[in-house]
Design an enzyme around this catalytic site. Structure first.
Site, PDB file in Angstrom:
ATOM      1  N   ASP A  69       0.816  -1.218   0.000  1.00  0.00           N
ATOM      2  CA  ASP A  69       0.000   0.000   0.000  1.00  0.00           C
ATOM      3  C   ASP A  69       0.848   1.266   0.000  1.00  0.00           C
ATOM      4  O   ASP A  69       2.019   1.253   0.413  1.00  0.00           O
ATOM      5  CB  ASP A  69      -0.898   0.034   1.239  1.00  0.00           C
ATOM      6  CG  ASP A  69      -2.130  -0.830   1.076  1.00  0.00           C
ATOM      7  OD1 ASP A  69      -2.225  -1.541   0.051  1.00  0.00           O
ATOM      8  OD2 ASP A  69      -2.987  -0.812   1.980  1.00  0.00           O
ATOM      9  N   HIS A  80       3.852  -2.347   3.257  1.00  0.00           N
ATOM     10  CA  HIS A  80       3.835  -0.970   2.747  1.00  0.00           C
ATOM     11  C   HIS A  80       5.156  -0.666   2.051  1.00  0.00           C
ATOM     12  O   HIS A  80       6.223  -0.958   2.601  1.00  0.00           O
ATOM     13  CB  HIS A  80       3.612   0.039   3.882  1.00  0.00           C
ATOM     14  CG  HIS A  80       2.258  -0.053   4.520  1.00  0.00           C
ATOM     15  ND1 HIS A  80       1.965  -0.994   5.481  1.00  0.00           N
ATOM     16  CD2 HIS A  80       1.121   0.674   4.327  1.00  0.00           C
ATOM     17  CE1 HIS A  80       0.701  -0.849   5.867  1.00  0.00           C
ATOM     18  NE2 HIS A  80       0.165   0.151   5.190  1.00  0.00           N
TER      19      HIS A  80
END
Length: 776
Positions: A103, A255
């Site tokens: 993400d 991430h």
């Protein structure tokens, strides 16, 4: 020339009226272009702020909301949510299978490192990208897609969509799709909401959004296992938290952006090795969907039509077997990654979408280069302006103390008669007051009124005023209309004395103005003297603004330039010259619209000294409307550029004659052309900061700068013994007047760059500036 100086009035040749009309018509597009340039720069700033979530940013995150309206099968279902045929369905990741998802990217530091690791281990990833980051780093996204990875939407500005309107939701999705189209030539059907985790986090506020996006053909992706790497708990904990239990499959969250990700980079290869050793395979979200579809077909044995829209394809779209599949099971638990930029969730961008996407990327690239460059430029300008203020205050004080010492003297008192030249064009409102003020002169003078083809009986009014005042020292010379330089040259040729004082036909002198003005000529090195022009009609807002400008300019700028021996302009309203010096440099030139700046620079280059005499005061009528003010300042700034260009070789002049080129020319360019262009942008940045960043800090910074300017202005008013009440208009002057001066300067630059010509112009006068005694 400075925008703070009083300048000569321009004359409009009547025989050129038709050409002048055409020239005036040509100015309108340039004004519009100047306004468009300011608008474009403001738009670039807003775009850059939008990309950085400064404009339109929303940091609200909803927590603890009820999920009563969300179906239980969704809350307890798998991490992939589709709406095939209008029915909400979830899909789980098969056992012993990992869908690696990332993400918040792309990030120029961490994303390339993640991609390198995935390539080294032949593992695909599904990246949920923030649109603003995609538009800023399109090259990374293109590499990501070309290497066979899958991408999805993580909104454009990373906002919690449950707080946003339907229009904002649509805009977040559409803008990210355009960014993907411009960066990699694709769009996608995958979506992950910011701040989401497992499906049981869906609440009553977000559920309608997921349904709406599902109707639009999107597949929403959640997680089974969260590494929580954003907490930076350490490599071992990241690996532990990302590992599914009991050999289950999982959509795993890491991430690749959103903060410092060094722990993620260290944990990722160890995690992949661990999971491969445990017999896990790696795939993409599309791979999961295709495996699920294949399993369903095998179980039914019907050979039914493939599930419409693998990975959430739009209803009616059929994805053939194996197209874009990224997950292939190897005997050793590895993955044979298929390098195919068109994953099942990807659509090739074509037509308008592709071109709009490329335009977005180009605009963002422009903003990415322009805004930092402007920021650096403004910082440099700010330091330069503050340095200039400090230098002006120091040098102005030195100048004042030096020139006002009791023992200071220019030399023997100059008592010989001088010639006062008054060029006049249609000055019927003012010429009588001008002559009346000269009649009170304490110095012996002859007055030469040169009527430059006036059509309003200026000559007759001059003669009648002289007779009424009993003035026998007045000569009126009438010539065909030829412009102010020609009128001044005519007056110089006709002068009886070796010192000539030049003034405007709408200016009035104080009784001792001429006497004070000519005293520096006791020094044989002095060739020209600048007087102190003041605004007479200062009781209007525009007049008060110009009054502040004149006082600051004369009492700070001119004092500074005087001590540095690089005075750029002898004001047309009040200045004096040695007649021989004027003739030596060829008289007043018609080459530029700034004949006063032109001849001043020529004086420097001829080796003469140019000084400022603060005690020689004249009162002039400043423009009374914004239109007239624009016309005057446009002419001044354009004329300054012409004069500087004409005398550009002064930069290489040697000895004393080159001092203006070495010192004065750079100062004029920096502080009268470059910094005025940037000055309004400082205000734009300030307003931007107040609205979108930190109102209090921005306001305090603006007030601090205003305070410094007020301090400088107050000191100038003190030196000139002016009333401080006019300084109350200074804040408004900074907000409005400076913007106008910026547009004027840009207008002038555009005229210069396009080769435009500007005719002489006559400002409308009222004659309200009477004798000096009547001015407060």
């Amino acid at each position: 020339m400075t925008t703070t100086s009083s300048r000569g009035r321009r004359r409009a040749p009547t025989r050129m009226s038709r050409a002048a009309g055409k020239a005036a018509a040509l100015q309108k597009p340039r004004v519009i272009l100047a306004l468009l340039l300011l608008l474009a720069l403001t738009s670039v700033m807003l775009l850059d702020g939008y990309l950085r979530a400064e404009v339109g940013g929303d940091e609200r995150v909803r927590t603890g909301a009820s999920a009563a309206k969300v179906p239980e099968k969704i809350l307890d279902g798998g991490p992939i949510l589709t709406f095939q045929g209008g029915q909400a369905t979830t899909v789980s990741v098969p056992d012993k299978t990992i869908a690696l998802t990332f993400d918040d990217g792309p990030n120029p530091t961490w994303t390339p490192q993640v991609l390198k690791i995935l390539q080294e281990y032949d593992v695909p990833g599904t990246f949920f990208l923030v649109g603003s980051m995609v538009s800023r780093y399109p090259g990374i996204v293109k590499d990501m897609v070309d290497e066979g990875n899958e991408v999805g939407i993580h909104t454009f500005t990373h906002v919690d969509l449950s707080y946003q309107s339907d229009a904002r939701v649509d805009r977040e999705m559409e803008q990210t799709q355009l960014a993907l189209a411009g960066a990699a030539g694709i769009t996608t059907t995958l979506f992950r909401a910011p701040y989401s985790s497992e499906t049981d986090a869906i609440d009553n506020y977000s559920w309608p959004i997921y349904k709406k996006l599902g109707e639009d053909g999107y597949t929403s992706v959640f997680v089974d296992t969260d590494s929580d790497d954003w907490k930076k708990p350490g490599v071992s904990k990241i690996i532990k938290w990302a590992t599914p239990e009991d050999d289950k499959g999982a959509s795993v969250l890491f991430h690749d952006a959103g903060g410092e990700r060094s722990q993620t980079i260290k944990a990722l290869p160890k995690y992949i090795e661990k999971m491969k050793a445990a017999g896990y395979t790696f795939t993409t979200i599309s791979g999961v969907m295709q495996e699920q579809n294949a399993a369903a077909r095998g179980a039914s044995g019907t050979g039914q039509q493939q599930a419409a829209g693998a990975a959430g394809a739009q209803p009616g779209n059929v994805v053939p077997d194996g197209e874009g599949g990224a997950g292939g099971t190897g005997g050793n638990g590895g993955t044979a990654q298929t390098v195919n930029r068109l994953q099942a969730s990807h659509r090739e961008a074509t037509g308008v979408t592709l071109y709009e996407g490329k335009a977005l990327i180009a605009a963002v690239t422009l903003a990415e280069w322009t805004v930092p460059a402007l920021s650096v430029g403004l910082m440099v300008v700010g330091v330069a302006v503050m340095g200039r203020f400090g230098m002006m205050l120091i040098l102005a004080r030195r100048h004042y103390r030096k020139r006002n010492k009791r023992r200071f003297s220019w030399g023997p008192t100059v008592t010989r008669p001088v010639s006062v030249i008054v060029p006049a064009y249609n000055e019927k409102e003012c010429i009588a007051n001008t002559l009346k003020s000269l009649a009170k002169s304490t110095h012996p003078i002859e007055i030469i009124v040169v009527d430059d083809g006036s059509t309003d009986n200026t000559s007759e009014i001059s003669r009648e005023a002289a007779r009424a005042l009993g003035m026998t020292n007045v000569r009126v010379i009438r010539q065909e209309n030829a412009g102010k330089p020609a009128a001044l040259n005519n007056g110089v040729r006709s002068a009886s004395y070796d010192i000539v004082v030049m003034m405007d036909g709408d200016t009035v002198f104080e009784p001792d103005a001429v006497h004070q003005l000519v005293q520096p000529f006791a020094d044989p090195k002095v060739g020209a003297v600048a007087g102190n022009a003041k605004v007479g009609n200062r009781d209007t807002i525009i007049g008060a603004w110009q009054h502040i400008e004149y006082v600051m300019g004369f009492n700070l700028d001119r004092r500074m330039y005087d001590l540095m021996r690089c005075m750029p302009t002898i004001p047309g309203a009040i200045g004096a010259f040695r007649r021989e010096a004027v003739l030596e440099v060829g008289g007043m030139s018609e080459d530029t619209l700034a004949e006063d700046t032109d001849i001043t620079i020529a004086m420097h280059r001829a080796g003469w000294q140019v000084v400022y005499q603060e005690h020689a005061k004249a009162w002039t009528e400043a423009p009374g409307s914004l239109k007239q003010l624009w016309s005057q300042r446009y002419r001044w700034s354009y004329g300054t550029m012409q004069a500087l260009w004409k005398h550009r070789k002064s930069l290489t002049d040697k000895g004393p004659s080159g001092r203006f080129g070495r010192v004065g020319m750079p100062l004029v360019v920096i502080f009268q052309i470059i910094t005025p262009v940037f000055a309004p942008l400082i205000d734009v940045f300030t307003i931007y900061s107040m609205i979108f960043i930190d109102f209090q800090a921005a306001l305090l910074a603006w007030l601090a700068v205003l305070g410094i300017q007020l301090g400088c202005a107050a000191y100038a008013f003190r030196l000139d013994r002016e009333k401080y009440r006019y300084l109350l208009m200074m804040p408004l002057q900074q907000l409005a007047y400076r913007q106008m001066m910026y547009l004027v300067l840009i207008h002038s630059c555009i005229t210069a760059l396009t080769g435009g010509r500007l005719r002489w112009q006559k400002l409308k006068r009222t004659g309200e500036v009477g004798t000096p005694a009547g001015v407060s």
